[in-house]
Design a protein around this motif. Structure first.
Motif, PDB file in Angstrom:
ATOM      1  N   ALA A 229       0.836  -1.212   0.000  1.00 62.37           N
ATOM      2  CA  ALA A 229       0.000   0.000   0.000  1.00 62.37           C
ATOM      3  C   ALA A 229       0.866   1.257   0.000  1.00 62.37           C
ATOM      4  N   GLY A 230       1.880   1.396   1.013  1.00 64.56           N
ATOM      5  CA  GLY A 230       2.756   2.576   1.114  1.00 64.56           C
ATOM      6  C   GLY A 230       3.622   2.713  -0.120  1.00 64.56           C
ATOM      7  N   LEU A 231       4.082   1.619  -0.573  1.00 61.04           N
ATOM      8  CA  LEU A 231       4.941   1.609  -1.759  1.00 61.04           C
ATOM      9  C   LEU A 231       4.211   2.171  -2.967  1.00 61.04           C
ATOM     10  N   LEU A 232       2.957   1.812  -3.066  1.00 62.49           N
ATOM     11  CA  LEU A 232       2.152   2.275  -4.198  1.00 62.49           C
ATOM     12  C   LEU A 232       1.944   3.789  -4.136  1.00 62.49           C
ATOM     13  N   ASP A 233       1.714   4.314  -2.885  1.00 63.28           N
ATOM     14  CA  ASP A 233       1.547   5.777  -2.743  1.00 63.28           C
ATOM     15  C   ASP A 233       2.798   6.503  -3.217  1.00 63.28           C
ATOM     16  N   GLN A 234       3.931   5.989  -2.753  1.00 60.01           N
ATOM     17  CA  GLN A 234       5.209   6.627  -3.144  1.00 60.01           C
ATOM     18  C   GLN A 234       5.409   6.553  -4.645  1.00 60.01           C
ATOM     19  N   VAL A 235       5.118   5.449  -5.161  1.00 59.79           N
ATOM     20  CA  VAL A 235       5.262   5.274  -6.604  1.00 59.79           C
ATOM     21  C   VAL A 235       4.346   6.232  -7.350  1.00 59.79           C
ATOM     22  N   SER A 236       3.112   6.428  -6.814  1.00 53.37           N
ATOM     23  CA  SER A 236       2.153   7.335  -7.464  1.00 53.37           C
ATOM     24  C   SER A 236       2.691   8.755  -7.483  1.00 53.37           C
ATOM     25  N   SER A 237       3.199   9.218  -6.319  1.00 52.84           N
ATOM     26  CA  SER A 237       3.724  10.601  -6.283  1.00 52.84           C
ATOM     27  C   SER A 237       4.926  10.741  -7.209  1.00 52.84           C
ATOM     28  N   LEU A 238       5.756   9.719  -7.197  1.00 47.91           N
ATOM     29  CA  LEU A 238       6.924   9.759  -8.086  1.00 47.91           C
ATOM     30  C   LEU A 238       6.491   9.819  -9.548  1.00 47.91           C
ATOM     31  N   VAL A 239       5.481   9.098  -9.830  1.00 45.04           N
ATOM     32  CA  VAL A 239       4.983   9.083 -11.208  1.00 45.04           C
ATOM     33  C   VAL A 239       4.458  10.454 -11.593  1.00 45.04           C
ATOM     34  N   LEU A 240       3.747  11.112 -10.658  1.00 45.68           N
ATOM     35  CA  LEU A 240       3.206  12.455 -10.930  1.00 45.68           C
ATOM     36  C   LEU A 240       4.359  13.440 -11.174  1.00 45.68           C
ATOM     37  N   ALA A 241       5.364  13.384 -10.262  1.00 47.65           N
ATOM     38  CA  ALA A 241       6.516  14.277 -10.424  1.00 47.65           C
ATOM     39  C   ALA A 241       7.215  14.004 -11.738  1.00 47.65           C
ATOM     40  N   LEU A 242       7.343  12.765 -12.023  1.00 51.73           N
ATOM     41  CA  LEU A 242       8.002  12.384 -13.268  1.00 51.73           C
ATOM     42  C   LEU A 242       7.233  12.886 -14.484  1.00 51.73           C
ATOM     43  N   GLN A 243       5.889  12.909 -14.339  1.00 54.22           N
ATOM     44  CA  GLN A 243       5.069  13.433 -15.451  1.00 54.22           C
ATOM     45  C   GLN A 243       5.375  14.912 -15.689  1.00 54.22           C
ATOM     46  N   VAL A 244       5.435  15.683 -14.567  1.00 57.39           N
ATOM     47  CA  VAL A 244       5.735  17.126 -14.692  1.00 57.39           C
ATOM     48  C   VAL A 244       7.104  17.331 -15.337  1.00 57.39           C
ATOM     49  N   VAL A 245       8.067  16.559 -14.797  1.00 52.46           N
ATOM     50  CA  VAL A 245       9.427  16.672 -15.324  1.00 52.46           C
ATOM     51  C   VAL A 245       9.447  16.309 -16.804  1.00 52.46           C
ATOM     52  N   THR A 246       8.739  15.299 -17.105  1.00 54.51           N
ATOM     53  CA  THR A 246       8.689  14.860 -18.493  1.00 54.51           C
ATOM     54  C   THR A 246       8.102  15.938 -19.389  1.00 54.51           C
ATOM     55  N   LYS A 247       7.067  16.627 -18.820  1.00 52.32           N
ATOM     56  CA  LYS A 247       6.445  17.711 -19.596  1.00 52.32           C
ATOM     57  C   LYS A 247       7.448  18.837 -19.841  1.00 52.32           C
ATOM     58  N   ASP A 248       8.164  19.194 -18.750  1.00 54.02           N
ATOM     59  CA  ASP A 248       9.175  20.269 -18.885  1.00 54.02           C
ATOM     60  C   ASP A 248      10.259  19.859 -19.865  1.00 54.02           C
ATOM     61  N   VAL A 249      10.684  18.654 -19.689  1.00 56.94           N
ATOM     62  CA  VAL A 249      11.722  18.147 -20.593  1.00 56.94           C
ATOM     63  C   VAL A 249      11.226  18.213 -22.030  1.00 56.94           C
ATOM     64  N   GLY A 250       9.947  17.952 -22.186  1.00 53.88           N
ATOM     65  CA  GLY A 250       9.359  18.024 -23.527  1.00 53.88           C
ATOM     66  C   GLY A 250       9.436  19.442 -24.071  1.00 53.88           C
ATOM     67  N   THR A 251       9.063  20.411 -23.233  1.00 56.10           N
ATOM     68  CA  THR A 251       9.096  21.811 -23.664  1.00 56.10           C
ATOM     69  C   THR A 251      10.531  22.217 -24.020  1.00 56.10           C
ATOM     70  N   VAL A 252      11.443  21.834 -23.110  1.00 51.02           N
ATOM     71  CA  VAL A 252      12.848  22.177 -23.336  1.00 51.02           C
ATOM     72  C   VAL A 252      13.341  21.545 -24.636  1.00 51.02           C
ATOM     73  N   THR A 253      12.969  20.359 -24.775  1.00 50.30           N
ATOM     74  CA  THR A 253      13.381  19.656 -25.982  1.00 50.30           C
ATOM     75  C   THR A 253      12.833  20.353 -27.216  1.00 50.30           C
ATOM     76  N   GLY A 254      11.578  20.815 -27.096  1.00 52.41           N
ATOM     77  CA  GLY A 254      10.979  21.538 -28.229  1.00 52.41           C
ATOM     78  C   GLY A 254      11.759  22.823 -28.512  1.00 52.41           C
ATOM     79  N   ASN A 255      12.075  23.561 -27.431  1.00 55.37           N
ATOM     80  CA  ASN A 255      12.827  24.807 -27.631  1.00 55.37           C
ATOM     81  C   ASN A 255      14.191  24.525 -28.237  1.00 55.37           C
ATOM     82  N   LEU A 256      14.801  23.468 -27.679  1.00 59.24           N
ATOM     83  CA  LEU A 256      16.105  23.095 -28.202  1.00 59.24           C
ATOM     84  C   LEU A 256      16.031  22.729 -29.668  1.00 59.24           C
ATOM     85  N   ALA A 257      14.986  22.062 -30.000  1.00 61.41           N
ATOM     86  CA  ALA A 257      14.809  21.685 -31.405  1.00 61.41           C
ATOM     87  C   ALA A 257      14.665  22.926 -32.274  1.00 61.41           C
ATOM     88  N   LEU A 258      13.834  23.889 -31.753  1.00 59.60           N
ATOM     89  CA  LEU A 258      13.634  25.141 -32.491  1.00 59.60           C
ATOM     90  C   LEU A 258      14.958  25.895 -32.640  1.00 59.60           C
TER      91      LEU A 258
END
Lengths: 372, 262
Positions: A229-258
């Motif tokens: 149960a606790g492990l799953l909560d931690q994993v969920s928050s990590l996944v959410l953070a990772l999603q945000v990071v992934t989004k930022d990385v996506g934007t950065v990557t887009g800018n870098l591409a531009l």
């Protein structure tokens, strides 16, 4: 004397004798026709039912009556013993493997008892048993071709002859299924000692152990749930953070591409920026004149903004007064409207405004005029 | 009270007449048994009775038999052919001709022809005191007058029934062939007929004829002797003989048929 009276004795005698002679002839003819004086050979057989079999029933072979049933009786095995005779004319056909077959008309036109001669060499002695076509011996003899059975000559019988083996197969299958079901039922009831019974017994023992096993499995599953149960909560928050990071990385990557695109362009920004004759180089190489000029502009703008801020502040202070003036103006206009309505409705000064002629526009198109 | 006495009187009269009839019948049977043992002049009466009752009725019997047989033949073959059961025509012919109508119609014809004649003749003899004359010379009127008539009528009906069967079964075939568009060969017809006809059928008809003959003759002679003295009673006796014979024939026909099928 009249002829009739004169020969009365002769007439009466003739009258009686002719009648008696004719009667005797008829009786003899009936006797001959019904084989009173012929030798018959008796045999017997067994049918499962007396339906369609009764004393006097003709036994037919190829459309010829070859014999008749004399007597039927129910035996100790609840079968029907049928005693019959075959005419001497057809006795030579009663050989070994001969059969009797009872056929019932499918459209309710009664039944007929057929005789099928066997292929044996010698005629059967009188009093012998002759099997029926539906008996085990009869079936075996038919399958082995030991009986001479003529082809059925009507469509329905032929169809039935084809259907009968099918029905027998179905019957056998049903019997087999019944036996199997009976065996299964006995096994389920614990009354069978065969392989099915052993299997069912083992199965029932196994089924009896299942609840205990299920309890243990439940406990294990509950423990695993608690641990994860606790492990799953931690994993969920990590996944959410990772999603945000992934989004930022996506934007950065887009800018870098531009940026990469821009940088990769040979006529793009870099050459222009690095060009010594370019506007940027020229603009930057002016001893901070441009910078100073920009600073002064910014300062002027700042002053103007401060002045505008002062005006706005003053205007804010005057706003209640302006609102009161506007309110009074509105009331005055309303009163003036009332006065004008009163003047308009006054019958004494009705029609008081002089009409004035309207001055038309001096400008007009050629097409606005008529051609009159 | 008067009604009761009237009823009692009628009952006594009926029972008296019934007892008299039974006594008469018993006497006839007794004398019939003696008839063939004693050489009598009654043979002459018997011969004449058979001549007038049997031989002279042969023509009308033959015509009736052929007509009825042909009708049954034609109707039966046409109707039963529609059901594919033309074989039943022979059974129908045998039942109608041999078992039922043969003896019945013969008995009716004999009743109409000879029953009235016997009653009238005997009644006339009674009126003319001839019976008393026979008794005066020692002749038993029953053994001399009644028994030959009873035997003669019975034998005549039996013989005529045989002829009725012959004409009904064979003569009708000839007529039916003229009416039938697809004639049946005589060999085939006879073969099928004889395969279905049984001796029981023939004996059944003859047994009925025997009983009917006894009924007709005994009733007719009884009614003839029931005349007392007036000649006007004679036709009444004739009418009674016919009426009672018809009723008793039908009743005994039912009884004999029931006995055969029971």
């Amino acid at each position: 004397m009249k002829f009739k009276i004169k020969y009365a004795d002769q007439i009466v005698g003739l009258f009686i004798i002719v009648a008696l002679a004719m009667l005797a002839v008829i009786v003899i003819l009936v006797g001959v026709n019904q084989r009173w004086f012929a030798k018959d050979y008796s045999f017997w057989t067994v049918f499962s039912s007396a339906n369609g079999v009764s004393p006097g029933t003709a036994i037919v072979m190829n459309g010829f009556t070859v014999g008749k049933i004399d007597k039927i009786s129910l035996n100790d095995d609840n079968k029907v013993d049928v005693y019959f005779h075959i005419y001497d004319t057809y006795y030579h056909l009663v050989r070994r493997y001969s059969l009797l077959e009872l056929t019932v008309s499918p459209i309710g036109l009664g039944s007929s008892l057929l005789f099928h001669p066997g292929t044996g060499d010698e005629p059967l002695p009188e009093g012998e048993f002759i099997a029926t076509a539906d008996s085990a011996d009869g079936q075996a003899w038919i399958e082995q071709g030991l009986v001479l059975i003529p082809p059925k000559d009507d469509t329905i019988t032929r169809l039935l002859a084809g259907v009968n083996p099918l029905l027998e197969n179905v019957n056998k299958t049903v019997v087999t299924i019944n036996r199997t079901l009976t065996e299964v039922n006995r096994a389920l009831a614990g009354q069978s000692s065969g392989p099915a019974g052993t299997i069912v017994e083992d199965l029932s023992r196994g089924v009896a152990k299942i609840p205990r096993t299920m309890d243990r499995v439940d406990a294990i599953v509950a423990d695993v749930q608690a641990r994860t149960a606790g492990l799953l909560d931690q994993v969920s928050s990590l996944v959410l953070a990772l999603q945000v990071v992934t989004k930022d990385v996506g934007t950065v990557t887009g800018n870098l591409a531009l940026a990469s695109d821009e940088l990769a362009d040979p006529t793009g920004l870099i050459p222009k920026l690095l060009d010594p004759k370019g506007s940027l180089k020229t603009l930057l190489d002016d001893d901070n004149a441009l910078y100073k000029h920009i600073i002064s502009i910014v300062e002027e703008i700042e002053a103007a903004v401060r002045s505008l801020q002062g005006i706005v502040t003053g205007l804010n202070g005057e706003m209640p007064k302006i609102a009161a003036v506007l309110n009074e103006t509105r009331v005055a206009i309303q009163q003036a409207q009332d006065v004008l309505e009163g003047v308009k409705n006054n019958p004494l000064i009705r029609g008081g405004i002089t009409e004035s002629a309207e001055q038309g526009s001096l400008y007009g198109s050629m097409r606005e005029g008529s051609f009159e | 009270m008067k009604l009761l006495s009237s009823l009692g009187s009628k009952a006594r009269s009926y029972s008296s007449r019934l007892l008299y009839a039974l006594g008469f019948f018993y006497e006839v049977l007794k004398e019939t048994g003696r008839f063939f043992r004693k050489s009598q002049v009654g043979y002459w009466v018997l011969r004449n009775q058979i001549l007038f009752t049997g031989y002279e009725a042969l023509g009308i019997t033959a015509i009736m038999a052929i007509a009825i047989g042909a009708a049954v033949n034609v109707i039966g073959s046409s109707i039963q052919q529609q059901f594919g059961q033309s074989q039943l025509m022979y059974s129908m012919l045998i039942i109608v001709i041999t078992r039922e109508l043969g003896p019945l119609l013969t008995a009716f014809v004999i009743t109409a022809r000879s029953g009235t004649a016997i009653a009238t003749e005997l009644g006339t003899m009674v009126v003319h005191h001839e019976i008393e004359a026979y008794m005066a010379v020692g002749l038993n009127p029953i053994s001399y007058l009644v028994v030959p008539r009873v035997i003669g009528v019975t034998v005549s009906i039996v013989i005529l029934t045989v002829y009725f069967n012959l004409f009904g079964l064979l003569g009708s075939y000839v007529v039916a062939q003229f009416l039938n568009p697809t004639p049946t060969p005589i060999i085939e017809y006879m073969g099928k007929l004889l395969s279905i006809l049984t001796v029981t059928d023939v004996l059944s008809g003859i047994m009925k004829a025997l009983v009917f003959g006894m009924v007709v003759s005994v009733v007719s002679t009884y009614q003839g002797f029931s005349v007392n003295r007036a000649s006007t009673e004679i036709p009444v006796a004739g009418i009674r003989a016919v009426g009672q014979s018809f009723i008793l024939i039908i009743v005994t026909d039912v009884v004999v048929t029931l006995m055969q099928y029971a």
